[in-house]
Motif scaffolding. Structure first.
Motif, PDB file in Angstrom:
ATOM      1  N   ASP A 168       0.830  -1.203   0.000  1.00  0.00           N
ATOM      2  CA  ASP A 168       0.000   0.000   0.000  1.00  0.00           C
ATOM      3  C   ASP A 168       0.869   1.259   0.000  1.00  0.00           C
ATOM      4  N   GLN A 169       1.969   1.224   0.762  1.00  0.00           N
ATOM      5  CA  GLN A 169       2.868   2.371   0.802  1.00  0.00           C
ATOM      6  C   GLN A 169       3.515   2.610  -0.555  1.00  0.00           C
ATOM      7  N   ALA A 170       3.955   1.516  -1.188  1.00  0.00           N
ATOM      8  CA  ALA A 170       4.565   1.641  -2.521  1.00  0.00           C
ATOM      9  C   ALA A 170       3.548   2.149  -3.539  1.00  0.00           C
ATOM     10  N   LYS A 171       2.312   1.673  -3.404  1.00  0.00           N
ATOM     11  CA  LYS A 171       1.252   2.116  -4.312  1.00  0.00           C
ATOM     12  C   LYS A 171       0.964   3.598  -4.122  1.00  0.00           C
ATOM     13  N   ALA A 172       0.935   4.042  -2.847  1.00  0.00           N
ATOM     14  CA  ALA A 172       0.684   5.460  -2.563  1.00  0.00           C
ATOM     15  C   ALA A 172       1.812   6.328  -3.104  1.00  0.00           C
ATOM     16  N   MET A 173       3.062   5.873  -2.954  1.00  0.00           N
ATOM     17  CA  MET A 173       4.195   6.636  -3.471  1.00  0.00           C
ATOM     18  C   MET A 173       4.155   6.697  -4.990  1.00  0.00           C
ATOM     19  N   HIS A 174       3.793   5.581  -5.617  1.00  0.00           N
ATOM     20  CA  HIS A 174       3.685   5.558  -7.073  1.00  0.00           C
ATOM     21  C   HIS A 174       2.625   6.557  -7.546  1.00  0.00           C
ATOM     22  N   SER A 175       1.486   6.590  -6.856  1.00  0.00           N
ATOM     23  CA  SER A 175       0.420   7.526  -7.216  1.00  0.00           C
ATOM     24  C   SER A 175       0.886   8.964  -7.056  1.00  0.00           C
ATOM     25  N   LYS A 176       1.649   9.222  -5.993  1.00  0.00           N
ATOM     26  CA  LYS A 176       2.163  10.573  -5.750  1.00  0.00           C
ATOM     27  C   LYS A 176       3.105  11.001  -6.876  1.00  0.00           C
ATOM     28  N   ILE A 177       3.982  10.090  -7.284  1.00  0.00           N
ATOM     29  CA  ILE A 177       4.949  10.406  -8.340  1.00  0.00           C
ATOM     30  C   ILE A 177       4.234  10.606  -9.675  1.00  0.00           C
ATOM     31  N   VAL A 178       3.239   9.770  -9.942  1.00  0.00           N
ATOM     32  CA  VAL A 178       2.480   9.887 -11.189  1.00  0.00           C
ATOM     33  C   VAL A 178       1.753  11.227 -11.245  1.00  0.00           C
ATOM     34  N   GLU A 179       1.198  11.642 -10.109  1.00  0.00           N
ATOM     35  CA  GLU A 179       0.507  12.932 -10.065  1.00  0.00           C
ATOM     36  C   GLU A 179       1.496  14.086 -10.204  1.00  0.00           C
ATOM     37  N   TRP A 180       2.718  13.879  -9.724  1.00  0.00           N
ATOM     38  CA  TRP A 180       3.754  14.911  -9.831  1.00  0.00           C
ATOM     39  C   TRP A 180       4.152  15.139 -11.287  1.00  0.00           C
ATOM     40  N   ILE A 181       4.275  14.082 -12.061  1.00  0.00           N
ATOM     41  CA  ILE A 181       4.727  14.237 -13.441  1.00  0.00           C
ATOM     42  C   ILE A 181       3.684  14.988 -14.262  1.00  0.00           C
ATOM     43  N   SER A 182       2.385  14.833 -13.900  1.00  0.00           N
ATOM     44  CA  SER A 182       1.332  15.550 -14.643  1.00  0.00           C
ATOM     45  C   SER A 182       0.051  15.598 -13.811  1.00  0.00           C
ATOM     46  N   PRO A 183      -0.430  16.782 -13.481  1.00  0.00           N
ATOM     47  CA  PRO A 183      -1.700  16.890 -12.764  1.00  0.00           C
ATOM     48  C   PRO A 183      -2.920  16.779 -13.692  1.00  0.00           C
ATOM     49  N   THR A 184      -2.686  16.755 -14.991  1.00  0.00           N
ATOM     50  CA  THR A 184      -3.780  16.715 -15.960  1.00  0.00           C
ATOM     51  C   THR A 184      -4.577  15.426 -15.823  1.00  0.00           C
ATOM     52  N   ASN A 185      -5.893  15.550 -15.859  1.00  0.00           N
ATOM     53  CA  ASN A 185      -6.762  14.384 -15.671  1.00  0.00           C
ATOM     54  C   ASN A 185      -7.617  14.168 -16.914  1.00  0.00           C
ATOM     55  N   TYR A 186      -7.007  13.629 -17.953  1.00  0.00           N
ATOM     56  CA  TYR A 186      -7.765  13.341 -19.174  1.00  0.00           C
ATOM     57  C   TYR A 186      -8.792  12.221 -18.989  1.00  0.00           C
ATOM     58  N   PRO A 187      -8.539  11.212 -18.133  1.00  0.00           N
ATOM     59  CA  PRO A 187      -9.588  10.200 -17.915  1.00  0.00           C
ATOM     60  C   PRO A 187     -10.899  10.788 -17.406  1.00  0.00           C
ATOM     61  N   ALA A 188     -10.832  11.822 -16.558  1.00  0.00           N
ATOM     62  CA  ALA A 188     -12.072  12.467 -16.098  1.00  0.00           C
ATOM     63  C   ALA A 188     -12.796  13.107 -17.272  1.00  0.00           C
ATOM     64  N   GLN A 189     -12.034  13.722 -18.174  1.00  0.00           N
ATOM     65  CA  GLN A 189     -12.649  14.343 -19.345  1.00  0.00           C
ATOM     66  C   GLN A 189     -13.248  13.282 -20.265  1.00  0.00           C
ATOM     67  N   GLN A 190     -12.586  12.132 -20.345  1.00  0.00           N
ATOM     68  CA  GLN A 190     -13.128  11.034 -21.131  1.00  0.00           C
ATOM     69  C   GLN A 190     -14.470  10.580 -20.564  1.00  0.00           C
ATOM     70  N   SER A 191     -14.550  10.465 -19.247  1.00  0.00           N
ATOM     71  CA  SER A 191     -15.815  10.058 -18.617  1.00  0.00           C
ATOM     72  C   SER A 191     -16.919  11.066 -18.905  1.00  0.00           C
ATOM     73  N   ASP A 192     -16.580  12.361 -18.805  1.00  0.00           N
ATOM     74  CA  ASP A 192     -17.571  13.405 -19.092  1.00  0.00           C
ATOM     75  C   ASP A 192     -18.058  13.318 -20.536  1.00  0.00           C
ATOM     76  N   THR A 193     -17.118  13.149 -21.457  1.00  0.00           N
ATOM     77  CA  THR A 193     -17.471  13.177 -22.878  1.00  0.00           C
ATOM     78  C   THR A 193     -18.289  11.959 -23.276  1.00  0.00           C
ATOM     79  N   ILE A 194     -17.861  10.785 -22.857  1.00  0.00           N
ATOM     80  CA  ILE A 194     -18.575   9.570 -23.268  1.00  0.00           C
ATOM     81  C   ILE A 194     -19.966   9.515 -22.633  1.00  0.00           C
ATOM     82  N   SER A 195     -20.133  10.182 -21.489  1.00  0.00           N
ATOM     83  CA  SER A 195     -21.458  10.195 -20.851  1.00  0.00           C
ATOM     84  C   SER A 195     -22.465  10.994 -21.663  1.00  0.00           C
ATOM     85  N   ARG A 196     -21.981  11.887 -22.533  1.00  0.00           N
ATOM     86  CA  ARG A 196     -22.880  12.690 -23.360  1.00  0.00           C
ATOM     87  C   ARG A 196     -23.234  11.993 -24.674  1.00  0.00           C
TER      88      ARG A 196
END
Length: 867
Positions: A168-196
């Protein structure tokens, strides 16, 4: 008290304690009091669980039960603790009203109240502990006998628990690093778009042979152009959804990008490639090593990786997949004034050279983009008649009753709109919305007959939407104008919360009135279908980018006061008493301030850009804000919060000159300097704490009017800044007007030459006559200009290079403190500058590095020059 009653009482306390723990964890507060209460409540919870277990398996004549029974008597410790928990729950939730309203829980207890809560918990914990100890001795013998079995049974479980925690600690650190490289959330935009997506639409695209061929073609590229409003983004979302469900796996990568005309500042090549890296390593910790390496190199220093570093990491990640699909939507909305679009496409093609990367891109018909996909497969995106019919049928539930109860009229609407929209989903939506206020069959038919076709249809539909807005009650009309003005003038997409806060701000007030906060549904309802909300990201936006184009044409005439209104709103908000208290003492407090004041981040970033075109109209309000030290301190801290490792001790203090210089507010600065009453020299010369002078900031941002104004008031003695020299910084960034102003005002850089004088004098006094240690002022001046031209050449600023060659004294393009200007230009591939420097007599010889020599020879051959 009988055993069942005691057990029930303990269970009731546990249930109540569990709720309180949930509230404590949901409290949006990082205070020590709240944290300590959470820890102590968790401890007593575990003790009570243990005690209940003993009750359920124990006997009533056991000594430990006799000891415990005193805890469960009426109004005893357990009963008092239950009452305290009920009081705690009521106080935290306002009797449950906060939970119902969906508001954030806040910690509202004073120090003495917190101490009382902790005291009650501690007393009960002590008594329960004593009760458990009474039982301890009686069971010690049995525990010893079972020790071997216990170890055999529990050690593997303990090890499993440790492994799970580490995972769990390694997973949390991985998530932190992934968010550091890019805060952009295209999957959220994908969810919004496909819902329409209207169910059943777009299947033609998935069935098209071009799409099927692209899916199976190694290093294939599919270009999907379409007219505005044809549904390109929905089709891209359908393709991505198909890939997510049918293709993507741990061995097949998928990444996608939604370009957005409103987010161009945030969508440079580096940020887009970083977002692709993020998607490819998200949930794939074994593939995250290149990103982890970048994090180690940059995170502790507070820096960001360069484009080359991100691309290198992307190449490493791509190499870990047998094949990867990359979908880029709305390539035409990617900024290209700085070459971002061309650079992005070049980088994606570079990926295809070394790996099986399959690229799909959508765009409007733009010749420059089409030229870049000449060898690619093409599949035009156009709303099919069947898709339009399905869309209209899916919207009938929104239409008036006279339409819903008349199947023949529904069919007529579908037939007429299919012919009218000409393959544009957007037009189908606008035409459908135009029927919302029609209450009779005759009105519906007249509206359908007036629907325009062809190239003018879209503008005509927007005109009719504006007419519907203007026909509303005055309050709704003004509210719609404010909403549409904010969305069209906003410098980045706004969230629903930010928009509501913006509309709640009232002129000449010192705080925000929560009772003035509008409901987002009401705001949408008055905008005639031109505004939508993306549910996943909570972004409020115009229905289409063509809507932005339309409003940019009409907004000055339709709402001429919009710019003043928006700038005044920002300045009023930043002048609230809450922010006059100044900076925060910790980064946690800064984050709390931003969380509790959702509109602060936007206003801090963009108030100056909104004020720039209306400086005279908002002068008094702006001066009031800029001359208040507390407000400036608050704004500065929020602006600088990411520069120095999130440590508020190192943020750059500013005064009004620094802020005016940053945004180019020359008219405001003149007024402010008049109010400074002779302090302009001190204020302008001051650095922004660990920072730069006002002149450096103005020069670095290309504000030549501010540069000229500061030179007139205080001269050139401010030329140096922490990050370098103002003149050289302007040359490096290509601000030709600033370079001209500085040269015309004698930018010999007195500080630089004074330094040479001091060194020369020291050398003379020591008896040294070396020309290197005892140079002339002309040599110093030339050396200074050589460095400036080197920077300009390196970054490809041809016009600045011309200015320096014409006006600067003693330039030698083959020399310079940092290197040869000719080499810098040739290494960067700036052919026009290389030719210009060759005309000035630059030599190409064996002393240059091979890369520069080869580039120089190639340029010489192309320009028919001899090297």
């Amino acid at each position: 008290m009988d055993p069942l009653s005691v057990t029930a009482s303990t269970t009731a306390v546990l249930q109540l304690l569990n709720k309180v723990l949930g509230y404590l964890k949901d409290v949006k507060d990082a205070s020590k009091d709240r944290a300590k209460c959470t820890v102590e409540a968790s401890n007593i919870y575990r003790l009570l669980v243990d005690l209940r277990s003993r009750l359920e398996e124990g006997s009533t004549d056991a000594r430990w039960y006799t000891a415990f029974r005193t805890l469960g008597i009426e109004n005893g410790p357990l009963d008092q603790f239950r009452q305290a928990l009920e009081e705690l729950q009521t106080r935290m939730t306002d009797g449950g009203r906060l939970q119902k309203a969906g508001k954030a829980l806040v910690w509202k207890f004073k120090k003495e109240e917190t101490a009382s809560i902790l005291d009650r918990i501690e007393r009960l914990k002590t008594l329960v502990g004593l009760a458990l100890q009474t039982d301890h001795l009686s069971k010690l013998s049995q525990a010893t006998k079972d020790d071997t079995n216990f170890i055999r049974t529990h050690v593997p479980a303990i090890q499993s628990g440790v492994d799970r925690i580490q995972h769990d600690q390694a997973k949390a650190m991985h998530s932190k690093i992934v968010e550091w490289i890019s805060p952009t959330n295209y999957p959220a935009q994908q969810s919004d778009t496909i819902s329409r997506r209207q169910k059943g639409t777009g299947q033609w695209f998935l069935d098209a042979p071009e799409f099927t061929t692209w899916l199976g073609k190694p290093r294939g590229t599919l270009f999907c152009p379409g007219i505005p409003g044809a549904g390109k983004t929905i089709v891209a979302a359908i393709a991505i959804d198909y890939l997510l469900k049918s293709v993507q796996s741990s061995s097949v990568g998928l990444a996608y990008v939604y370009c957005n005309y409103k987010a161009q500042e945030e969508q440079g090549t580096s940020s887009i490639l970083a977002a692709i890296v993020k998607q490819l390593v998200q949930g794939q910790s074994l593939k995250g090593e290149p990103v982890e390496r970048l994090h180690k190199q940059h995170a502790d220093r507070g820096t960001k990786p360069s484009l080359e570093e991100i691309f290198d990491a992307l190449q490493e990640v791509v190499a870990m997949y047998p094949k990867i699909y990359v979908v880029v939507d709305a390539l035409d909305e990617c900024r290209n004034n700085d070459g971002t679009r061309s650079q992005l496409l070049a980088r994606l093609r570079d990926l295809q050279v070394g790996a099986d990367v399959r690229i799909m891109a959508t765009s409007r018909y733009i010749p420059e983009i089409e030229d870049g996909f000449q060898t690619a497969m093409k599949l035009e995106i156009r709303a099919s008649d069947e898709d339009v019919r399905q869309y209209i049928a899916g919207q009938e539930y929104r239409l008036p009753r006279c339409i819903r109860r008349d199947p023949a009229l529904q069919t007529m609407i579908q037939d007429k709109l299919v012919k009218a929209v000409g393959g544009m989903f957007l037009l189908a939506r606008l035409h459908t919305d135009s029927l919302l206020d029609k209450r009779t069959v005759k009105e519906v038919k007249l509206t359908l007959d007036r629907q325009s076709k062809g190239s003018a249809a879209l503008n005509d539909a927007y005109d009719k939407a504006i007419q519907r807005i203007d026909g509303q009650l005055d309050g709704d009309k003004q509210r719609a104008k404010k909403v549409l003005s904010w969305i069209t003038y906003a410098r980045r997409p706004l969230t629903t919360t930010e928009l509501r806060y913006a509309l709640a701000v009232e002129r000449d007030t010192a705080e925000l009135d929560p009772e003035n906060m509008p409901d987002i549904e009401d705001l949408l309802s008055v905008c005639a279908g031109l505004v939508v909300v993306d549910q996943e990201s909570a972004i409020v936006r115009l229905v289409h980018y063509t809507t932005q184009d339309y409003f940019e044409r009409i907004r000055d005439a339709w709402d001429p006061d919009a710019l003043v209104y928006i700038a005044s709103t920002c300045l009023t908000y930043l002048s609230f008493d809450l922010f006059k208290t100044g900076s925060c003492s910790s980064i946690a407090d800064v984050h709390d301030r931003l969380r509790l004041n959702p509109f602060l981040d936007y206003t801090v970033q963009f108030w100056g850009q909104h004020a720039l075109p209306v400086q005279h109209e908002v002068c008094d309000l702006a001066c009031s804000f800029l001359l208040h030290k507390g407000s400036i301190s608050c704004v500065t801290q929020v602006m600088e919060r990411t520069r120095h490792f999130d440590d508020v001790r190192f943020y750059r203090h500013k005064n009004f000159i620094h802020l005016a210089a940053q945004f180019g507010l020359d008219s405001l600065l003149k007024k402010l300097l008049e109010k400074a009453e002779g302090k302009e020299m001190l204020l302008a010369s001051s650095k922004r704490g660990y920072g730069d002078t006002g002149l450096f900031i103005a020069a670095a941002n290309g504000h030549d009017k501010i540069v000229g104004l500061l030179i007139d008031r205080v001269g050139l003695n401010l030329i140096r800044g922490e990050d370098g020299d103002a003149f050289q910084e302007a040359a490096s960034r290509g601000h030709e007007q600033v370079v001209n102003v500085l040269l015309d005002n004698g930018a010999d850089v007195y500080v630089q030459l004074a330094s040479w004088r001091q060194r020369s004098l020291a050398a003379r006094n020591s008896g040294c006559r070396s020309p290197i240690q005892y140079p002339s002022l002309i040599y110093a001046q030339a050396r200074y200009y050589n460095r400036a031209i080197w920077k300009a050449a390196k970054n490809g600023h041809e016009r600045v290079v011309k200015i320096l060659l014409e006006k600067a004294v003693g330039i030698n393009v083959q020399g310079g403190h940092n290197g040869n200007a000719f080499y810098a230009a040739s290494e960067g591939g700036h052919e026009a500058i290389v030719k210009l420097l060759l005309q000035e007599g630059a030599k190409v010889d064996g002393k240059l590095r091979d890369g520069a020599l080869g580039e120089a020879v190639r340029v010489c051959e192309q320009s028919r020059m001899t090297c």
